[in-house]
Enzyme design. Structure first.
Site, PDB file in Angstrom:
ATOM      1  N   ASP A  49       0.663  -1.128  -0.142  1.00  0.00           N
ATOM      2  CA  ASP A  49      -0.088  -0.011  -0.141  1.00  0.00           C
ATOM      3  C   ASP A  49       0.776   1.391  -0.059  1.00  0.00           C
ATOM      4  OD1 ASP A  49      -2.339  -1.151  -0.026  1.00  0.00           O
ATOM      5  OD2 ASP A  49      -2.497  -1.223   2.091  1.00  0.00           O
ATOM      6  N   TYR A  77       6.482  -8.189   8.664  1.00  0.00           N
ATOM      7  CA  TYR A  77       5.920  -6.833   8.805  1.00  0.00           C
ATOM      8  C   TYR A  77       6.892  -6.431  10.093  1.00  0.00           C
ATOM      9  CZ  TYR A  77       3.144  -7.760   4.642  1.00  0.00           C
ATOM     10  OH  TYR A  77       3.537  -7.850   3.251  1.00  0.00           O
ATOM     11  N   ASP A  91      -6.547   1.385   8.400  1.00  0.00           N
ATOM     12  CA  ASP A  91      -5.262   2.038   8.000  1.00  0.00           C
ATOM     13  C   ASP A  91      -5.985   3.913   8.810  1.00  0.00           C
ATOM     14  OD1 ASP A  91      -5.734   3.414   5.537  1.00  0.00           O
ATOM     15  OD2 ASP A  91      -4.692   1.802   4.941  1.00  0.00           O
ATOM     16  N   ARG A 182      -4.464  -5.202   8.123  1.00  0.00           N
ATOM     17  CA  ARG A 182      -4.827  -3.703   8.391  1.00  0.00           C
ATOM     18  C   ARG A 182      -5.907  -4.972   9.002  1.00  0.00           C
ATOM     19  NH1 ARG A 182      -6.860  -0.497   3.117  1.00  0.00           N
ATOM     20  NH2 ARG A 182      -4.833  -0.876   2.343  1.00  0.00           N
TER      21      ARG A 182
END
Length: 314
Positions: A49, A77, A91, A182
């Site tokens: 993203d 991550y 988000d 997310r």
């Protein structure tokens, strides 16, 4: 009179690991890298993203043949989860849809996180790139359309709480392909009873590639300005690093020839199933060296069958 064909770029083969900057789309990064290298062909290995930063392997030339295997690889991550707020997109870039007070403790968080380790079911976000009747979900979501999404099974190999302060969690996640961070943040917030969304997201690993191997776009530009394409090419990782965890098969000259013609070959002590990396032995300046030929799979007869081979000129 025939028209002269315009050159679309040079043949350059390999993988460059980019540290994607915040705010740029993955395609923006891909196009900039392609221009920097003057490459005829390039592709990335799964979108990040615009909000996200971190590891984005870019495949150039023949490496694009193996990009799908990186797309299917595990990822890692580091994310900041903001508790107490649910947004439209999951988000911090989305509109706030609900807020709740945050009264949880670190022990509350640790207890909840254990529910999300291992094999779990996850419903993909409406703001994902998954398609419904050929249309990406995020495009439908922007029109206010919500469709039913079946839960998908994913694996969270590691979920570690690095920091907790007030309404902020810092998590590190090792996960299987298809995991939406997310959605994980929203589900953790919901389980804590106070909602949550992703405030920051950084990918630290994609398949075999880590952030320690990555270069910023500015660094790539500096290398290009200082040494041209030759200097940039020295940053490329070999094609076979994309499948470095697969078993290796070595072929002699005869078997290499038959494989190159698309024919399966018998290889002593080969694995009994699955995918393999294929190497051929050849003489270069009197020295016998192994050259990566591509990838194959073990067929029903136990032979090594070619799957994706690189062009012999590369």
């Amino acid at each position: 009179m025939s028209k002269r064909r315009r050159s679309r770029g040079r043949q350059v083969d390999g993988i460059v690991v980019v540290n994607k900057p915040k705010g740029a789309s993955s395609n923006d990064v891909l196009q900039r890298v392609k221009r920097l290298y003057g490459a005829a062909k390039a592709g990335h290995t799964g979108s990040l993203d615009p909000l996200a930063t971190g590891v984005l392997p870019v495949c150039l030339g023949e490496a694009t043949k193996f990009s799908q295997y990186l797309l299917e690889s595990d990822k890692s991550y580091r994310t900041e989860v903001k508790l107490g707020i649910q947004t439209e997109t999951g988000d911090r870039e989305g509109e706030i849809v609900e807020q709740r007070p945050v009264t949880v403790t670190r022990s509350d968080v640790e207890a909840i996180l254990d529910r999300f380790r291992g094999v779990i079911d996850q419903i993909p976000s409406m703001y994902s790139a998954l398609k419904h009747n050929g249309e990406p979900l995020y495009k439908l979501a922007r029109q206010g359309i919500v469709v039913e999404r079946p839960a998908r099974q994913i694996t969270i190999y590691r979920l570690e709480l690095l920091d907790f302060e007030g309404d902020r969690l810092i998590l590190e996640v090792d996960c299987s392909k298809g995991t939406y961070i997310r959605t994980l943040a929203e589900d953790i917030g919901a389980a804590l009873g106070c909602l949550g969304h992703v405030a920051e997201l950084h990918r630290i690993k994609a398949g075999p590639y880590t952030e320690h191997q990555s270069h910023t776009l500015e660094q790539l530009e500096e290398v290009r300005d200082g040494g041209g394409h030759k200097a940039l090419d020295e940053l490329l990782l070999p094609l076979d690093t994309s499948v470095s965890d697969w078993p290796q098969i070595r072929l002699g000259a005869t078997s290499s020839y038959y494989i190159s013609q698309g024919q399966p070959v018998q290889v002593p002590q080969a694995p009994t199933s699955g995918n393999v990396r294929i190497y051929g032995q050849e003489q270069i300046e009197g020295q016998e060296v192994l050259r990566f030929l591509g990838i194959g799979e073990i067929d029903e007869d136990g032979r090594v069958a070619p799957k994706r081979l690189i062009n012999s000129g590369n």
